[in-house]
Write a protein that holds these residues in place. Sequence first.
Motif, PDB file in Angstrom:
ATOM      1  N   VAL A 180      55.748  96.855  53.221  1.00 61.67           N
ATOM      2  CA  VAL A 180      55.311  96.430  52.144  1.00 61.67           C
ATOM      3  C   VAL A 180      55.044  94.672  51.995  1.00 61.67           C
ATOM      4  N   GLY A 181      54.309  94.404  51.758  1.00 61.35           N
ATOM      5  CA  GLY A 181      54.382  92.913  51.359  1.00 61.35           C
ATOM      6  C   GLY A 181      53.153  92.551  52.360  1.00 61.35           C
ATOM      7  N   GLY A 182      53.151  90.659  52.410  1.00 61.86           N
ATOM      8  CA  GLY A 182      52.020  90.594  53.491  1.00 61.86           C
ATOM      9  C   GLY A 182      50.893  90.785  53.556  1.00 61.86           C
ATOM     10  N   LEU A 183      50.182  91.238  54.262  1.00 59.99           N
ATOM     11  CA  LEU A 183      48.712  92.044  54.359  1.00 59.99           C
ATOM     12  C   LEU A 183      48.561  92.906  54.052  1.00 59.99           C
ATOM     13  N   THR A 184      50.364  94.421  54.047  1.00 61.65           N
ATOM     14  CA  THR A 184      49.963  95.711  52.838  1.00 61.65           C
ATOM     15  C   THR A 184      48.874  95.895  52.475  1.00 61.65           C
ATOM     16  N   SER A 185      49.867  95.000  51.202  1.00 63.18           N
ATOM     17  CA  SER A 185      49.399  95.037  50.464  1.00 63.18           C
ATOM     18  C   SER A 185      47.903  94.465  49.414  1.00 63.18           C
ATOM     19  N   LEU A 186      47.489  93.485  50.951  1.00 65.85           N
ATOM     20  CA  LEU A 186      45.749  92.971  50.164  1.00 65.85           C
ATOM     21  C   LEU A 186      44.779  93.443  51.322  1.00 65.85           C
ATOM     22  N   HIS A 187      44.963  93.869  52.231  1.00 60.85           N
ATOM     23  CA  HIS A 187      43.573  93.619  53.119  1.00 60.85           C
ATOM     24  C   HIS A 187      43.097  95.510  52.822  1.00 60.85           C
ATOM     25  N   PRO A 188      42.193  95.766  52.477  1.00 61.69           N
ATOM     26  CA  PRO A 188      42.001  96.586  52.016  1.00 61.69           C
ATOM     27  C   PRO A 188      41.871  98.398  53.673  1.00 61.69           C
ATOM     28  N   LEU A 189      41.454  98.099  54.601  1.00 61.59           N
ATOM     29  CA  LEU A 189      41.480  99.000  56.123  1.00 61.59           C
ATOM     30  C   LEU A 189      43.443  99.280  56.011  1.00 61.59           C
ATOM     31  N   VAL A 190      44.413  97.609  55.907  1.00 62.33           N
ATOM     32  CA  VAL A 190      45.495  98.667  55.606  1.00 62.33           C
ATOM     33  C   VAL A 190      46.694  99.143  55.416  1.00 62.33           C
ATOM     34  N   LYS A 191      45.803  98.355  53.962  1.00 63.10           N
ATOM     35  CA  LYS A 191      46.450  99.966  52.805  1.00 63.10           C
ATOM     36  C   LYS A 191      46.063 100.836  53.061  1.00 63.10           C
ATOM     37  N   LEU A 192      44.607 101.351  53.679  1.00 59.17           N
ATOM     38  CA  LEU A 192      44.481 102.847  54.382  1.00 59.17           C
ATOM     39  C   LEU A 192      44.567 103.710  55.339  1.00 59.17           C
ATOM     40  N   ALA A 193      45.241 102.252  56.353  1.00 58.06           N
ATOM     41  CA  ALA A 193      46.210 102.882  57.231  1.00 58.06           C
ATOM     42  C   ALA A 193      47.382 103.775  56.984  1.00 58.06           C
ATOM     43  N   LEU A 194      47.706 102.732  56.202  1.00 56.73           N
ATOM     44  CA  LEU A 194      49.355 103.705  55.756  1.00 56.73           C
ATOM     45  C   LEU A 194      48.892 104.888  54.532  1.00 56.73           C
ATOM     46  N   ASP A 195      47.833 104.828  53.881  1.00 60.34           N
ATOM     47  CA  ASP A 195      47.588 105.804  53.075  1.00 60.34           C
ATOM     48  C   ASP A 195      47.678 107.265  54.498  1.00 60.34           C
ATOM     49  N   ILE A 196      46.940 106.595  55.320  1.00 63.05           N
ATOM     50  CA  ILE A 196      46.647 107.667  56.732  1.00 63.05           C
ATOM     51  C   ILE A 196      47.993 108.281  56.755  1.00 63.05           C
ATOM     52  N   LEU A 197      49.001 107.409  56.881  1.00 70.48           N
ATOM     53  CA  LEU A 197      50.627 107.644  57.867  1.00 70.48           C
ATOM     54  C   LEU A 197      51.267 107.889  56.676  1.00 70.48           C
ATOM     55  N   GLN A 198      50.763 108.889  55.130  1.00 72.24           N
ATOM     56  CA  GLN A 198      51.530 109.555  54.289  1.00 72.24           C
ATOM     57  C   GLN A 198      51.532 107.782  53.304  1.00 72.24           C
ATOM     58  N   ARG A 199      51.702 106.647  53.424  1.00 75.59           N
ATOM     59  CA  ARG A 199      52.768 105.855  52.778  1.00 75.59           C
ATOM     60  C   ARG A 199      54.177 105.536  53.029  1.00 75.59           C
ATOM     61  N   PRO A 200      54.372 105.288  54.807  1.00 72.27           N
ATOM     62  CA  PRO A 200      56.140 105.532  55.691  1.00 72.27           C
ATOM     63  C   PRO A 200      56.945 104.643  55.400  1.00 72.27           C
ATOM     64  N   SER A 201      58.129 104.369  55.538  1.00 72.04           N
ATOM     65  CA  SER A 201      58.967 103.016  54.818  1.00 72.04           C
ATOM     66  C   SER A 201      58.428 102.853  56.426  1.00 72.04           C
ATOM     67  N   ALA A 202      59.723 101.692  55.853  1.00 75.89           N
ATOM     68  CA  ALA A 202      59.497 100.881  56.991  1.00 75.89           C
ATOM     69  C   ALA A 202      59.926 101.203  58.782  1.00 75.89           C
ATOM     70  N   SER A 203      61.430 102.219  57.981  1.00 75.59           N
ATOM     71  CA  SER A 203      61.916 102.760  58.887  1.00 75.59           C
ATOM     72  C   SER A 203      60.891 104.041  59.874  1.00 75.59           C
ATOM     73  N   GLU A 204      60.331 104.429  58.458  1.00 73.11           N
ATOM     74  CA  GLU A 204      59.400 105.834  59.288  1.00 73.11           C
ATOM     75  C   GLU A 204      58.340 104.805  60.626  1.00 73.11           C
ATOM     76  N   LEU A 205      57.720 103.692  59.893  1.00 73.70           N
ATOM     77  CA  LEU A 205      56.916 103.569  60.685  1.00 73.70           C
ATOM     78  C   LEU A 205      57.393 102.700  62.028  1.00 73.70           C
ATOM     79  N   MET A 206      58.489 102.700  62.108  1.00 74.65           N
ATOM     80  CA  MET A 206      59.026 102.140  63.595  1.00 74.65           C
ATOM     81  C   MET A 206      58.997 103.069  64.802  1.00 74.65           C
ATOM     82  N   GLU A 207      59.599 104.229  64.076  1.00 74.58           N
ATOM     83  CA  GLU A 207      59.483 105.998  64.618  1.00 74.58           C
ATOM     84  C   GLU A 207      58.019 105.588  64.951  1.00 74.58           C
ATOM     85  N   ILE A 208      56.866 105.918  64.236  1.00 81.75           N
ATOM     86  CA  ILE A 208      55.739 106.662  64.917  1.00 81.75           C
ATOM     87  C   ILE A 208      54.925 105.172  65.779  1.00 81.75           C
TER      88      ILE A 208
END
Length: 438
Positions: free
Chosen positions: A340-368
């Motif tokens: 959340v914050g920064g480019l995660t809510s601004l850049h369209p492709l970043v938002k899409l990338a997080l959607d592809i990862l099924q909207r992970p928490s920060a901890s889940e993104l750390m693991e991935i």
Amino acid sequence: MTKPVNGFSKLSKNEKIKWLAANYLHEDQKAISVLKQYWNDDNELQKLHDEFIENTVSNFYLPLGLAPNFQINGKYHVLPMAIEESSVVAAASKAAKFWNERGGFKARVINNKKIGQVHFLFQGDFSKLDTLVTNIEPKLREAVKPITRNMEKRGGGILDINLIDKTDELENYYQLFVHFDTRDSMGANFINSCLEKFAEVLKDETMKNPDFSDKEKELEVIMSILSNYVPECTVRAEVSCPVEDLSEGSELSGAEFARKFVQAVKIAAVEPYRAVTHNKGVMNGIDAVVLATGNDFRAVEAGVHAYASRNGRYSSLTHAKVENGIFTFWMEIPLALGTVGGLTSLHPLVKLALDILQRPSASELMEITAVAGLAQNFAALRSLITTGIQQGHMKMHLMNILNQNQATEKEKEEMVEFFTHHTITHSSVIEQLEKIRS
């Protein structure tokens, strides 16, 4: 010789390009065309990109690829990867497929503490300073309540505040050393805002303290800033399987593969020249996911490489062993990431990338992200101890060489067919291309 320019930031984008062409590009219309070619036709989207940084003249594209079949903690993921280097996405995908058939990747966050410091100079009695900091801690926390309120509602906030004496390393140098939990935010702005307020309170309380001498009241704050070295914000990723399962796709037996693989990791552990390249392979996977998800890859790189040097010598990030017939390959690394914050809510492709990862928490993104690095390192080492790195890399690099030499589609087809049965080098590709054209 060109002259310095005044008021450059106030020029329009077209005016910036016109100035650039006149002073540095010899009025090259092709260069101007290239810059404008990468503008987005959607004016609103282009305006959004223009406002990410200062003095924009164009967009710099990186390919966004997908690495499928990543089984992490029993759940399947498709990893978005933004990177320009040939073979990285292919290697990650190949490693994912290999380990998918052997139980997949396991990952867990060990800790998620982040660090900020108020760096200051103090000439006086340490015990008096120590007592002051202890006594004013409630005031420090109260002063940042407007900043921390929302973070605390999400379960984060300030974990602890400590006074650190560094005078043995630098005269009169002390720190307020603060641990933070920023939940799903990377938290840089949050941390820095808290630290700057701490610095104000520290300075003010020092000036008001009747026990301090005039010299002690001259406490000087040098700077207040987060640290990108986060050795307590770590994640572990690992894979394991019976040794005999390692032989697939290789002329080596499982036992011989494991022996050479473990030895290759041990070499990277003791030889810094090898460790840097070894860890660069890890970061190929990590940076690609970090970029795709709008996180700060420079902060991640700096923190990870500092961690690789934490024992006084730069060493391998990954480890491997064989015990009781089981091969295990793992890594523990610091990763301060946010969703959340920064480019995660601004850049369209970043938002899409997080959607592809099924909207992970920060901890889940750390693991991935850690898994992406481990997979990439496994793929590189697997190539190195078997066929060599160039066979796969140059196969992926073939199209780059052909594009550099303006090969037609028909030439590309012929070249791909030819190099299915021949070794690829830059010179051999050029030589064969010349033969076809002649």
